[in-house]
Design a protein around this motif. Structure first.
Motif, PDB file in Angstrom:
ATOM      1  N   HIS A 166       0.850  -1.193   0.000  1.00 37.29           N
ATOM      2  CA  HIS A 166       0.000   0.000   0.000  1.00 37.29           C
ATOM      3  C   HIS A 166       0.887   1.245   0.000  1.00 37.29           C
ATOM      4  O   HIS A 166       2.002   1.220   0.520  1.00 37.29           O
ATOM      5  CB  HIS A 166      -0.893   0.001   1.231  1.00 37.29           C
ATOM      6  N   PRO A 167       0.424   2.369  -0.541  1.00 35.44           N
ATOM      7  CA  PRO A 167      -0.863   2.524  -1.223  1.00 35.44           C
ATOM      8  C   PRO A 167      -0.814   1.912  -2.623  1.00 35.44           C
ATOM      9  O   PRO A 167       0.230   1.946  -3.290  1.00 35.44           O
ATOM     10  CB  PRO A 167      -1.045   4.037  -1.295  1.00 35.44           C
ATOM     11  N   PHE A 168      -1.922   1.343  -3.051  1.00 39.65           N
ATOM     12  CA  PHE A 168      -1.975   0.684  -4.349  1.00 39.65           C
ATOM     13  C   PHE A 168      -3.372   0.847  -4.922  1.00 39.65           C
ATOM     14  O   PHE A 168      -4.364   0.790  -4.202  1.00 39.65           O
ATOM     15  CB  PHE A 168      -1.650  -0.812  -4.219  1.00 39.65           C
ATOM     16  N   ARG A 169      -3.399   1.034  -6.242  1.00 35.61           N
ATOM     17  CA  ARG A 169      -4.682   1.150  -6.927  1.00 35.61           C
ATOM     18  C   ARG A 169      -4.680   0.256  -8.155  1.00 35.61           C
ATOM     19  O   ARG A 169      -3.969   0.523  -9.125  1.00 35.61           O
ATOM     20  CB  ARG A 169      -4.957   2.606  -7.324  1.00 35.61           C
ATOM     21  N   ALA A 170      -5.468  -0.801  -8.093  1.00 39.09           N
ATOM     22  CA  ALA A 170      -5.576  -1.714  -9.231  1.00 39.09           C
ATOM     23  C   ALA A 170      -6.487  -1.125 -10.301  1.00 39.09           C
ATOM     24  O   ALA A 170      -7.316  -0.251 -10.028  1.00 39.09           O
ATOM     25  CB  ALA A 170      -6.142  -3.050  -8.760  1.00 39.09           C
ATOM     26  N   ARG A 171      -6.346  -1.615 -11.515  1.00 37.95           N
ATOM     27  CA  ARG A 171      -7.336  -1.269 -12.537  1.00 37.95           C
ATOM     28  C   ARG A 171      -8.708  -1.765 -12.072  1.00 37.95           C
ATOM     29  O   ARG A 171      -9.703  -1.070 -12.179  1.00 37.95           O
ATOM     30  CB  ARG A 171      -6.949  -1.887 -13.875  1.00 37.95           C
ATOM     31  N   ALA A 172      -8.725  -2.965 -11.554  1.00 38.13           N
ATOM     32  CA  ALA A 172      -9.881  -3.517 -10.843  1.00 38.13           C
ATOM     33  C   ALA A 172      -9.408  -4.760 -10.125  1.00 38.13           C
ATOM     34  O   ALA A 172      -8.464  -5.430 -10.564  1.00 38.13           O
ATOM     35  CB  ALA A 172     -11.037  -3.844 -11.781  1.00 38.13           C
ATOM     36  N   GLN A 199      -6.904  -1.461  -0.956  1.00 33.80           N
ATOM     37  CA  GLN A 199      -6.454  -0.816  -2.186  1.00 33.80           C
ATOM     38  C   GLN A 199      -7.580   0.075  -2.708  1.00 33.80           C
ATOM     39  O   GLN A 199      -8.737  -0.050  -2.297  1.00 33.80           O
ATOM     40  CB  GLN A 199      -6.006  -1.859  -3.207  1.00 33.80           C
ATOM     41  N   THR A 200      -7.288   0.990  -3.598  1.00 31.28           N
ATOM     42  CA  THR A 200      -8.250   2.037  -3.950  1.00 31.28           C
ATOM     43  C   THR A 200      -8.900   1.848  -5.312  1.00 31.28           C
ATOM     44  O   THR A 200      -9.647   2.724  -5.760  1.00 31.28           O
ATOM     45  CB  THR A 200      -7.570   3.414  -3.907  1.00 31.28           C
ATOM     46  N   GLY A 201      -8.637   0.746  -5.993  1.00 32.84           N
ATOM     47  CA  GLY A 201      -9.311   0.487  -7.257  1.00 32.84           C
ATOM     48  C   GLY A 201     -10.672  -0.156  -7.023  1.00 32.84           C
ATOM     49  O   GLY A 201     -10.990  -0.610  -5.924  1.00 32.84           O
ATOM     50  N   PRO A 202     -11.532  -0.218  -8.057  1.00 31.63           N
ATOM     51  CA  PRO A 202     -12.841  -0.848  -7.913  1.00 31.63           C
ATOM     52  C   PRO A 202     -12.720  -2.351  -7.677  1.00 31.63           C
ATOM     53  O   PRO A 202     -11.792  -3.000  -8.162  1.00 31.63           O
ATOM     54  CB  PRO A 202     -13.534  -0.547  -9.242  1.00 31.63           C
TER      55      PRO A 202
END
Length: 500
Positions: free
Chosen positions: A109-115, A143-146
């Motif tokens: 973290h922090p990490f944001r996936a495409r989904a 994580q902050t992705g959908p």
């Protein structure tokens, strides 16, 4: 919609009907991949979290489809490939052969996936998430992705909508496969599942889906009870509503129920305040409301035609009225303090049950705490399985039960059940229940008699809950605060003409 047992039967028949091994899983995985592409961010990596069962197999197929289309994918498999069920095992082999990248470590973290595709656990979840499954669920929430859940959010019971433990995936969207599960619509299910999608995987056109566990109240079901008024109709065509409510200090509850009844279309609305020295004998906002003494509803002509709403803000005063109300009201909506009085008095419970023997129909409208008092348990027990408790109360008290809350449940003594998909947290405010009770009574008063009075009452209850929730969503799409009473009543009235 179908619970776990019924869904398993449907799944078994669908598997028997497939023309080649893995066909159903291939359809499921393709559906997941397509929805992930629709919901995901424009750039980044799809992280596919696959569990040790067929739900994980659906995720593996989705990962292979995404990879073949040139999208960046990483798969984390929780469990041993050798222990996967046959179709999921083949999906793993096919993913490896296609060059799908697998990973062991999660990105920091922090990490944001495409989904993130949550394919950890699907149908039949009852145990808390532990070990690697819990770790992956926590990571997906942080994580902050959908997040797209396959069939059900991992860690949620599909029959009740409640978490199975301390860790549950909170999805932005859920793709329910083959069947819709009741838990997606009630309890905490709506918050956990996010936006709901459904794919029957092409199974139902060739087979009967089987008896439904419950029905979703739909817009057409609700609006069918509010046809356009004909020129030749008059206010007597729509029945009388009598509101017995508003003890000392709670006059507002009676006024809200009465005003809602006016907006809901009752021909005449009478209000009997239960305060011995009522502070008013006219509603300055809606002078159409007619005020009467608390015993005036017992006149023979009133008994024949009126629908009675009793208990809103009734305090202790309502206890004195209930024996006569239970004995004589032809159609009765019992709310709030009326319910509390019945819960505390076995004689009143017997009188309530006896109404059914005389063809008198009752709709009870408890919130979870009131339902708990009626059932003799805790409100947390009610919330743990809202559908089962609503059904049990309906059978126990021989009445239609409208159990309020997220995913309002309407149950009948004959075990029929409807779940309402509309509404949001903005309805959690004073007066909301009074408005629903008044509207329900008004809708009921306007319905022509039929041969199945109990089912008619249940349909009215389900339609009223749908319109109540839909109006809140229209009035306040993002529920950062309460939907106040005047706004809600106006929005409900506006719904009658919506789409006309």
């Amino acid at each position: 919609m179908h619970d776990t047992a019924a869904s398993r039967q449907i799944e078994a028949r669908a598997l028997q009907a497939q023309t080649e091994a893995g066909q159903l899983m291939a359809r499921a995985g393709l559906a997941v991949a397509r929805l992930a592409l629709t919901l995901g961010r424009p750039e980044g990596t799809f992280w596919v979290l696959c569990g040790p069962g067929n739900n994980g197999g659906d995720g593996l197929v989705a990962a292979r489809w995404l990879h073949r289309q040139g999208h960046a994918v990483r798969v984390i498999l929780a469990g041993s490939p050798e222990q996967l069920p046959a179709d999921a095992r083949q999906a793993f082999i096919d993913a490896q052969a296609a060059g799908v990248p697998f990973a062991e470590a999660l990105p920091p973290h922090p990490f944001r996936a495409r989904a993130v595709i949550d394919a950890l656990l699907g149908l039949g979840q009852t145990r808390p998430l532990e070990g690697r499954l819990a770790e992956l669920a926590r990571w997906s929430n942080e994580q902050t992705g959908p997040v797209l859940s396959v069939d059900l959010p991992s860690g949620m019971n599909g029959d009740t909508g409640q978490p199975t433990g301390d860790v549950t995936v909170r999805a932005q969207a859920t793709l329910s496969l083959l069947t819709l599960k009741p838990g997606l619509f009630t309890g905490q299910g709506r918050d956990l599942a996010g936006a709901l999608w459904w794919d029957d995987l092409g199974a139902h056109p060739n087979q009967e889906p089987g008896p439904a566990t419950a029905w979703i109240t739909g817009e057409e079901d609700a609006r069918s009870l509010y046809p356009p008024r004909q020129h030749g109709q008059h206010k007597g065509s729509f029945g009388d509503l009598w509101v017995l409510a508003g003890a000392r200090g709670m006059t507002g509850a009676a006024l809200l129920a009465g005003r809602s009844g006016l907006a809901g279309g009752a021909g005449r609305v009478y209000v009997s305040l239960l305060d011995q020295h009522p502070p008013l004998d006219c509603d300055p906002v809606h002078p159409e409301l007619m005020f009467r003494r608390p015993d005036a509803w017992q006149a023979p002509d009133v008994l024949e035609s009126a629908t009675v709403v009793c208990g809103c803000g009734g305090g202790d005063a309502v206890r004195l009225l209930l024996p006569e109300v239970l004995a004589r009201a032809r159609r009765l909506v019992l709310d709030a303090d009326g319910l509390n009085a019945v819960a505390a008095d076995g004689g009143l419970q017997d009188a309530l049950r006896a109404r059914a023997d005389r063809g008198l129909v009752t709709v009870l409208t408890p919130h979870p705490l009131e339902a708990a008092r009626l059932a003799g348990c805790s409100s947390s027990a009610i919330q743990a399985d809202r559908i089962a408790h609503a059904r049990a109360l309906a059978a126990q008290l021989r009445a239609v039960v409208l159990l309020k809350g997220s995913g309002t449940v309407v149950a009948t003594p004959m075990d029929s059940c409807w779940i309402n998909p509309t509404g949001h947290g903005g309805l959690a405010c004073p007066g909301s229940g009074d408005i629903l009770a008044g509207w329900l009574g008004a809708t009921w008063s306007a319905q022509p008699a039929s041969g199945d009075a109990v089912t008619d009452a249940a349909r009215v209850a389900a339609a009223s809950a749908w319109l109540h929730g839909r109006a809140a969503m229209q009035a306040q799409p993002r529920p950062h605060g309460p939907v106040l009473a005047d706004t809600l009543i106006a929005a409900m009235a506006g719904q009658l003409n919506a789409g006309a």
